[in-house]
Enzyme design. Structure first.
Site, PDB file in Angstrom:
ATOM      1  N   GLU A  11       9.348 -12.956  26.453  1.00 27.39           N
ATOM      2  CA  GLU A  11       9.240 -13.314  27.871  1.00 27.39           C
ATOM      3  C   GLU A  11       8.640 -14.702  28.080  1.00 27.39           C
ATOM      4  O   GLU A  11       7.792 -14.909  28.953  1.00 27.39           O
ATOM      5  CB  GLU A  11       8.409 -12.266  28.628  1.00 27.39           C
ATOM      6  N   GLY A  13      10.916 -17.431  28.114  1.00 28.12           N
ATOM      7  CA  GLY A  13      11.994 -18.249  28.653  1.00 28.12           C
ATOM      8  C   GLY A  13      13.007 -18.734  27.647  1.00 28.12           C
ATOM      9  O   GLY A  13      13.665 -19.756  27.888  1.00 28.12           O
ATOM     10  N   LYS A  14      13.179 -18.017  26.527  1.00 35.42           N
ATOM     11  CA  LYS A  14      14.150 -18.474  25.528  1.00 35.42           C
ATOM     12  C   LYS A  14      15.566 -18.549  26.086  1.00 35.42           C
ATOM     13  O   LYS A  14      16.302 -19.479  25.787  1.00 35.42           O
ATOM     14  CB  LYS A  14      14.140 -17.554  24.298  1.00 35.42           C
ATOM     15  N   THR A  15      15.952 -17.549  26.889  1.00 35.14           N
ATOM     16  CA  THR A  15      17.329 -17.515  27.379  1.00 35.14           C
ATOM     17  C   THR A  15      17.576 -18.624  28.399  1.00 35.14           C
ATOM     18  O   THR A  15      18.632 -19.264  28.383  1.00 35.14           O
ATOM     19  CB  THR A  15      17.656 -16.141  27.990  1.00 35.14           C
ATOM     20  N   VAL A  16      16.609 -18.878  29.262  1.00 29.57           N
ATOM     21  CA  VAL A  16      16.744 -19.995  30.205  1.00 29.57           C
ATOM     22  C   VAL A  16      16.837 -21.316  29.451  1.00 29.57           C
ATOM     23  O   VAL A  16      17.697 -22.159  29.744  1.00 29.57           O
ATOM     24  CB  VAL A  16      15.559 -20.021  31.191  1.00 29.57           C
ATOM     25  N   LYS A  31      24.232 -14.602  20.473  1.00 34.44           N
ATOM     26  CA  LYS A  31      23.031 -13.772  20.394  1.00 34.44           C
ATOM     27  C   LYS A  31      23.284 -12.729  19.310  1.00 34.44           C
ATOM     28  O   LYS A  31      24.043 -11.776  19.514  1.00 34.44           O
ATOM     29  CB  LYS A  31      22.781 -13.091  21.740  1.00 34.44           C
ATOM     30  N   GLY A  97      17.545 -16.032  19.095  1.00 33.18           N
ATOM     31  CA  GLY A  97      16.928 -14.871  18.479  1.00 33.18           C
ATOM     32  C   GLY A  97      16.307 -13.942  19.506  1.00 33.18           C
ATOM     33  O   GLY A  97      16.356 -14.187  20.719  1.00 33.18           O
ATOM     34  N   ALA A  98      15.699 -12.874  19.026  1.00 37.52           N
ATOM     35  CA  ALA A  98      14.979 -11.933  19.879  1.00 37.52           C
ATOM     36  C   ALA A  98      13.491 -12.085  19.608  1.00 37.52           C
ATOM     37  O   ALA A  98      13.056 -11.991  18.462  1.00 37.52           O
ATOM     38  CB  ALA A  98      15.430 -10.500  19.592  1.00 37.52           C
TER      39      ALA A  98
END
Length: 203
Positions: A11, A13-16, A31, A97-98
């Site tokens: 949480e 902000g990796k995806t943003v 992904k 990554g996750a």
């Protein structure tokens, strides 16, 4: 340009940040593992937030929103490193990554092992919170121990000057720095505007 986006935790902000880099580099997106939110995956978000991005299918998709090893276990599946194959493309590629580097894919395989297996340089996403310096420096140390190139340090959001200085002093001159401002609500307009103004610097 192929790059693995990781972070100092969840949480942050990796995806943003991935969306902004996908837009900036006009890159494809992959992904490798999606745990939970199968109705609104990170690939779905990238497709929504960026222009005409090719998103490759995940190697593993799990129903349970949890650590990948737990999500896999809930479906009696064991994640294996040999199942991951980097998509073949002539375009730039952003791999997300996750969680952080030591997120378990199984009891003895971690996200950092996947980065090493794929032979990709890393971009480390950092967000300011109490403890972020410790988490950031430990992540940088872990990458150094595995001889994984830290291509980019991504400072996501506002950072106190003292925090930014300590973190920046811990990276090498070869690592480039990307500062991403708070963008408010995440949508295609804001992602495109941020990508257009993106600045990549060195120490």
């Amino acid at each position: 340009m192929k790059l693995f986006i990781t972070g100092i935790g969840t949480e942050i902000g990796k995806t943003v940040c991935s969306a902004i880099l996908v837009q900036y580099f006009k890159a494809d997106y992959w992904k490798p593992v999606q745990s939970g939110d199968l109705h609104n995956t990170d690939s779905h978000k990238i497709e929504t937030w960026t222009d005409d991005t090719l998103c490759y299918p995940e190697t593993y998709r799990f129903q349970l929103a949890a650590s990948p090893h737990q999500s896999a276990g809930a479906e009696n599946i064991r994640i294996k490193l040999e199942d991951f194959q980097l998509p073949e493309t002539q375009n730039s590629l952003i791999v997300e990554g996750a969680g952080g580097l030591m997120v378990p894919l199984s009891d003895d395989i971690f996200m950092i092992d996947l980065i090493e297996k794929l032979k990709l340089p890393a971009a480390l996403v950092v967000r300011n919170y109490l403890g972020c310096i410790n988490h950031t420096l430990l992540s940088i140390m872990a990458l150094k121990q595995r001889n994984i190139t830290l291509e980019y340090l991504i400072l996501n959001g506002y950072f106190p000057v003292d925090t930014e200085r300590v973190i920046s002093n811990f990276i090498t001159a070869e690592t480039k720095i990307i500062k991403i401002p708070e963008i408010g609500s995440t949508n295609r307009e804001h992602v495109k505007a941020t990508a257009k103004q993106l600045k990549i610097t060195k120490l």
